[in-house]
Design an enzyme around this catalytic site. Structure first.
Site, PDB file in Angstrom:
ATOM      1  N   TRP A   1       0.752  -1.075  -0.006  1.00  0.00           N
ATOM      2  CA  TRP A   1      -0.154  -0.056   0.030  1.00  0.00           C
ATOM      3  C   TRP A   1       0.961   1.409  -0.049  1.00  0.00           C
ATOM      4  O   TRP A   1       1.789   1.296   0.726  1.00  0.00           O
ATOM      5  CB  TRP A   1      -0.970   0.055   1.292  1.00  0.00           C
ATOM      6  CG  TRP A   1      -1.660   1.161   1.358  1.00  0.00           C
ATOM      7  CD1 TRP A   1      -3.058   1.580   0.684  1.00  0.00           C
ATOM      8  CD2 TRP A   1      -1.314   2.351   2.314  1.00  0.00           C
ATOM      9  NE1 TRP A   1      -3.177   2.925   0.975  1.00  0.00           N
ATOM     10  CE2 TRP A   1      -2.338   3.461   1.815  1.00  0.00           C
ATOM     11  CE3 TRP A   1      -0.564   2.826   3.241  1.00  0.00           C
ATOM     12  CZ2 TRP A   1      -2.391   4.691   2.674  1.00  0.00           C
ATOM     13  CZ3 TRP A   1      -0.415   3.903   3.650  1.00  0.00           C
ATOM     14  CH2 TRP A   1      -1.309   4.750   3.432  1.00  0.00           C
TER      15      TRP A   1
ATOM     16  N   ASP B   1      -2.774   5.512  -3.234  1.00  0.00           N
ATOM     17  CA  ASP B   1      -3.127   6.716  -2.128  1.00  0.00           C
ATOM     18  C   ASP B   1      -1.828   7.500  -1.787  1.00  0.00           C
ATOM     19  O   ASP B   1      -2.058   8.306  -1.112  1.00  0.00           O
ATOM     20  CB  ASP B   1      -3.454   5.671  -0.835  1.00  0.00           C
ATOM     21  CG  ASP B   1      -4.754   5.456  -0.827  1.00  0.00           C
ATOM     22  OD1 ASP B   1      -5.748   6.099  -1.711  1.00  0.00           O
ATOM     23  OD2 ASP B   1      -5.477   4.486  -0.112  1.00  0.00           O
TER      24      ASP B   1
ATOM     25  N   ASP C   1     -14.440   2.211  -5.290  1.00  0.00           N
ATOM     26  CA  ASP C   1     -13.503   1.860  -4.421  1.00  0.00           C
ATOM     27  C   ASP C   1     -13.362   0.217  -4.016  1.00  0.00           C
ATOM     28  O   ASP C   1     -14.604  -0.197  -3.896  1.00  0.00           O
ATOM     29  CB  ASP C   1     -13.495   2.953  -3.231  1.00  0.00           C
ATOM     30  CG  ASP C   1     -11.934   2.849  -2.397  1.00  0.00           C
ATOM     31  OD1 ASP C   1     -11.192   2.086  -2.914  1.00  0.00           O
ATOM     32  OD2 ASP C   1     -11.643   3.893  -1.763  1.00  0.00           O
TER      33      ASP C   1
END
Ligand code: DGJ
Length: 729
Positions: free
Chosen positions: A199, A548, A478
């Site tokens: 991530w 992100d 999402d």
């Protein structure tokens, strides 16, 4: 005619403008792989048989491999014979055996390319863009037919490949392994390249020497994943961005996958890719078929730049929906990093007003507008407005946003369910789960069981009801957690291991239904940033939120790595606040803008806190974006300086007719007392003169800019950047 079949020599030759792929049917009906690389003229290709066979046979026509499959370059390796390398297929028959034996039965060629049922796949495009060959092989004992499907795209040389397994017999069998692609390449000194990370650090380029044994990447998370992308390349050991031979592979699939390269005892390299066989099985009753996802294969002798170019042109022109091909995207302002869950109608309007004044075109309302979602612990599944935050509802907000001249966009996470939701209270069995076991919450949420049609239909109805009622022109779809306790309440015990693939089919069913019903809405895929950045999603949604991590310096590696396989025209890229919310780094606004301007451009910060000077700078960025975004959508991307080597990163985009180009350079560390620094450009028209607009503006020929280079400014401080626009004079 780029698919030739030679009935005398029993060869198939798929030919594009640049490449050839050749196979042969042997007297026994075994099908071997003979060649994949630069274009061959058609004709007598039987000399290839000797190049692929260690025995050096004297008569290619009689060559066969019965009992010797271990030395054969195969197109469909199966389990239970003398090939001990990883098989593409392993099938459990009703007698308990797992031996299969498929032999050539027939073949067909056709112009264009059929779509895959229920699965995303590359699209045929205009007449003449591609041609397809289907080869049927039969296992007479088991009553099974396998259809190998190959589509050659003429211009790029990309090859799309998939497998259809049909139970044409009378007994049920179980697929244990059903890969989309297997190809055996000749020996060579090669590196393996893939895109790994986590991530906020997705798709970093990972390159290592390919040695004996197996190099394997995969996902078991139910999604293609942050950790490994379904992409693998094999490049000559000395292959650079501009020189050398490379092969690339990418799976058009968004769930568990495997991709492997195995160097065998004779240094032949088997590359295979498909649905991850780990914890997978599929019952195939008489009359049923199983379609594997499609794999895309690319080859280039012009380095990694050339390899990426094959994927980019295929995905820009033959994967995203034709309505969105080349279409400029609106500059958006998203409220996520500005407000997180804490916003009101008035706060949103304050941000939107500034956005409209600065020239932005789309306001996106992110997570937190529905149920009673003030944190990530509730309301997923209840897609109705929160009246506390939005007293005039979404419609009231969208109308006010539209009145400012902005379009309105909305976030959904349709695949999830919060334990604290009306939906979960009504349907506690609608999540993926195994009876008697913990339902593991990740980010306080569970995953809907999308292997069940009624669950998919219920979500489709909720999402469509909002899109009917509110003037939404953009949706961010999402998906924020991996799949665990992979079980479905509706499947019998013997079929539980179908759940992960059925889940992905359910996602595609939902995406297909909703995007078809709202063709004018621009959809952006997202999965906790870039956990599902794959061609499967791009088939339905023409862009994906890249990561992100919105820090401009981290984005250099992420966008560089992503570009190995995916074009900038599909990468969402936003300017966010400093200190950056993921790494705490402060970068100049100019650098945040310059990096994001090489993707689908937007902002994600509280615009009401900007100074007047920052607003002026943003006005400039927006004007620049409007002037150059056609290059992001249609331009050819070239990586110039790697973020992994030295302190500078550079890349460029060149218009298809080479009339314009955009060059971006980021210097992450200032250099004391520097010497002369130049950047050699690529893809320009050598004989044209270009006006170089930007720092140290001047005019120069394309050949000078490519051979001698562009003079770079020296800088004071870290994280400085420059962007140039080149225009043919
Ligand atoms: C993860 C996404 O990547 C973010 O951009 C944001 O939409 C959050 N989810 C919202 O929960």
């Amino acid at each position: 005619m780029p698919v030739y079949s030679d009935p005398v020599r029993q060869t198939f030759h798929l030919q594009s403008d640049r490449t050839s792929y050749v196979m042969k049917v042997h007297p026994s009906g075994l099908v071997s792989h003979l060649y994949w690389g630069g274009r061959l003229e058609d004709g007598d290709l039987s000399a290839l048989v000797c190049l692929a066979d260690k025995r050096l046979p004297s008569d290619p026509a009689t060559v066969d491999y019965e009992g010797l499959l271990d030395i054969m370059r195969q197109e469909l390796p199966t389990y239970g014979n003398t090939d001990f390398r990883p098989p593409a297929l392993q099938i459990l028959h009703d007698d308990g055996s797992t031996v299969s034996d498929f032999r050539y039965s027939t073949h067909r060629t056709m112009a264009g390319k059929p779509a895959l049922e229920g699965l995303p796949s590359t699209r045929a495009g205009k007449a003449g863009d591609c041609d397809t060959l289907e080869i049927d092989l039969k296992d007479a004992h088991a009553g099974l037919t396998v259809t190998l499907r190959y589509t050659m795209f003429r211009a790029s040389g990309a090859l799309a490949r998939s497998v259809l397994i049909s139970n044409t017999g009378s007994r049920t069998c179980t697929l244990l392994r059903a890969l989309s692609l297997s190809v055996d390449l000749p020996p060579g000194e090669r590196d393996v390249i893939h895109l790994g990370g986590t991530w906020a650090r997705e798709r970093h380029v990972q390159r290592s020497a390919l040695a004996g044994g197996t190099h394997l990447i995969d996902s078991t998370r139910g999604m293609s994943s942050h950790q490994q992308n379904p992409f693998l390349a094999l490049a000559d050991r000395h292959c650079t961005e501009t020189c050398g031979e490379a092969y690339g592979f990418n799976l058009v699939y968004s769930g568990n996958f495997v991709a492997l390269a195995e160097v065998d005892q004779f240094a032949t390299v088997r590359v295979a890719m498909g649905i991850n066989p780990f914890d997978f099985s599929w019952n195939l009753a008489p009359g049923e078929s199983f379609q594997t996802p499609e794999a895309v294969m690319a080859w280039s002798d012009r380095g990694l730049d050339g390899l990426s170019g094959v994927f980019h042109s295929l995905y820009r022109n033959h994967l995203v929906h034709p309505d969105w091909v080349g279409r400029e995207r609106p500059i958006l302002i998203n409220n996520w990093e500005a407000t997180y869950f804490s916003f009101t109608h008035d706060k949103i309007m304050d941000i939107a007003r500034v956005g409209a004044d600065l020239g932005m075109e789309l306001f996106v309302l992110d997570d937190g507008w529905f149920g009673h979602r003030d944190a990530d612990n509730s309301s997923l599944g209840d897609w109705t407005e929160d009246p506390k935050k939005l007293p005039r509802g979404l419609k009231g907000l969208a109308d006010d946003i539209n009145a400012l001249g902005l379009r309105f966009g909305l976030w959904f996470e349709p695949e999830m369910i919060s334990p604290d939701s009306e939906l979960y209270r009504a349907h506690p069995d609608w999540c993926l789960h195994v009876n008697g076991r913990t339902r593991t919450q990740v980010r306080n949420q569970l995953v809907l069981d999308l292997s069940r049609k009624e669950v998919c239909d219920a979500v489709i109805a909720q999402v469509c009801a909002i899109l009917e009622k509110v003037n939404v022109s953009y949706v961010k779809w999402d998906m924020n957690r991996p799949l665990t306790e992979m079980g479905s309440a509706m499947l019998p015990p013997g079929r539980q291991r179908e759940t992960a693939h059925r889940y992905v089919l359910g996602v595609y069913y939902m995406m297909d239904a909703i995007t078809r019903r709202f063709p004018k809405v621009l959809f952006e895929g997202c999965a906790g940033g870039g956990s599902r950045f794959d061609p499967g999603i791009l088939y339905y949604m023409p862009q994906i939120w890249t990561s992100d991590d919105s820090d401009a310096i981290e984005r250099l590696k992420i966008q560089w790595g992503t570009s190995m396989c995916y074009p900038p025209s599909v990468m969402g890229a936003h300017v966010s606040a400093v200190p950056n919310h993921q790494v705490g780094r402060a970068t100049p606004l100019s650098t945040r803008g310059n990096v994001a301007l090489s993707g689908i451009f937007g902002y994600e910060l509280d615009l009401t806190r900007l100074t007047e000077a920052e607003k002026d700078e943003i006005r400039g960025q927006i004007a620049f974006c409007k002037d150059t975004r056609h290059l992001v959508m249609n331009g050819t991307f070239h990586r110039l300086k790697s973020p992994w080597e030295g302190h500078e990163t550079a890349w460029m985009l060149v218009a298809p007719d080479a009339c314009e180009a955009l060059v971006t350079l980021v210097r992450v560390q200032g250099v004391p007392n520097p010497g002369v620094s130049v950047l050699r450009l690529r893809g320009l028209d050598p004989v044209a003169t270009y006006r170089v607009e930007g720092p140290m503006a001047h005019s120069a020929s394309g050949s000078l800019l490519m051979q001698a280079g562009l003079r770079l400014p020296s800088s004071w401080g870290d994280n400085s950047s420059w962007i140039w626009k080149l225009v043919k004079e």
